[in-house]
Design an enzyme around this catalytic site. Structure first.
Site, short mmCIF file in Angstrom:
data_model
loop_
_atom_site.label_atom_id
_atom_site.label_comp_id
_atom_site.label_asym_id
_atom_site.label_seq_id
_atom_site.Cartn_x
_atom_site.Cartn_y
_atom_site.Cartn_z
N CYS A 148 11.62 -8.13 18.21
CA CYS A 148 12.01 -8.93 17.04
C CYS A 148 11.16 -8.58 15.83
O CYS A 148 11.66 -8.57 14.69
CB CYS A 148 11.89 -10.41 17.37
SG CYS A 148 13.03 -10.94 18.67
N GLU A 184 15.55 -14.52 16.91
CA GLU A 184 15.17 -13.82 15.68
C GLU A 184 16.11 -12.66 15.37
O GLU A 184 16.51 -12.48 14.22
CB GLU A 184 13.72 -13.30 15.79
CG GLU A 184 12.69 -14.39 15.94
CD GLU A 184 12.40 -14.77 17.39
OE1 GLU A 184 11.40 -15.45 17.63
OE2 GLU A 184 13.18 -14.38 18.30
N HIS A 186 17.69 -12.29 21.33
CA HIS A 186 16.62 -13.20 20.91
C HIS A 186 17.06 -13.90 19.62
O HIS A 186 17.76 -13.33 18.79
CB HIS A 186 15.33 -12.43 20.67
CG HIS A 186 14.74 -11.86 21.91
ND1 HIS A 186 13.44 -11.42 21.98
CD2 HIS A 186 15.27 -11.64 23.15
CE1 HIS A 186 13.19 -10.96 23.20
NE2 HIS A 186 14.29 -11.08 23.92
#
Length: 150
Positions: free
Chosen positions: A77, A46, A44
């Site tokens: 995240c 993040e 991801h």
């Protein structure tokens, strides 16, 4: 947030999901990254940008840093952001199904269990949702989401 939207375009250009994130400290961009989730489930934007910021700042304690994301950070995240003591999380669009703030309260609950995190202490970050919300929602409306789900 507009820089994050540019990162989202980069993610799409790489045939990945439409997510981008960056980290700012003292008014300076420390790290930025895009989603790499089609090849790595933990990829991801993040998580990727937090890993980069840790390397740049040479510390896992990212207090004083702000995480910007076009979409509300998911539970995974959010845990990473908390573990690294991100001080502020800013995002455009809420994620009522996956959100670490609006759905799971990970970004807003006090964490006292030392087994939860490797950090000495995890502070509750300041949350600023809905930044450029209308622009962010239009951006997602224009994406034709189904084309990007593999």
């Amino acid at each position: 947030m507009r820089r994050v939207f540019t990162l989202v375009q980069d993610s799409l250009s790489n045939n990945d999901y439409p997510f981008g994130a960056l980290i700012v400290k003292d008014g300076e961009i420390i790290a930025e990254d895009i989603n790499t989730g089609t090849t790595d489930i933990t990829g991801h934007a993040e998580v990727n940008v937090i890993k980069k910021a840790v390397k740049v700042l040479k510390t896992r304690n990212l207090s004083g840093c702000t995480l910007y994301s076009n979409f509300e950070p998911c539970a995974m995240c959010s845990f990473v952001a908390r573990d690294c003591n991100i001080s502020r999380v800013v995002f455009s669009v809420l994620s009522p199904h996956w959100g670490g703030y609006s759905r799971w309260n990970i970004l807003s609950n006090e964490i006292k269990d030392p087994l939860f995190t490797s950090a000495q202490a995890t502070n509750i970050p300041e949350i600023l949702p809905g930044v450029l919300k209308e622009e962010g929602e239009k951006f997602f409306d224009e994406l034709n989401w189904n084309m990007h789900i593999k």
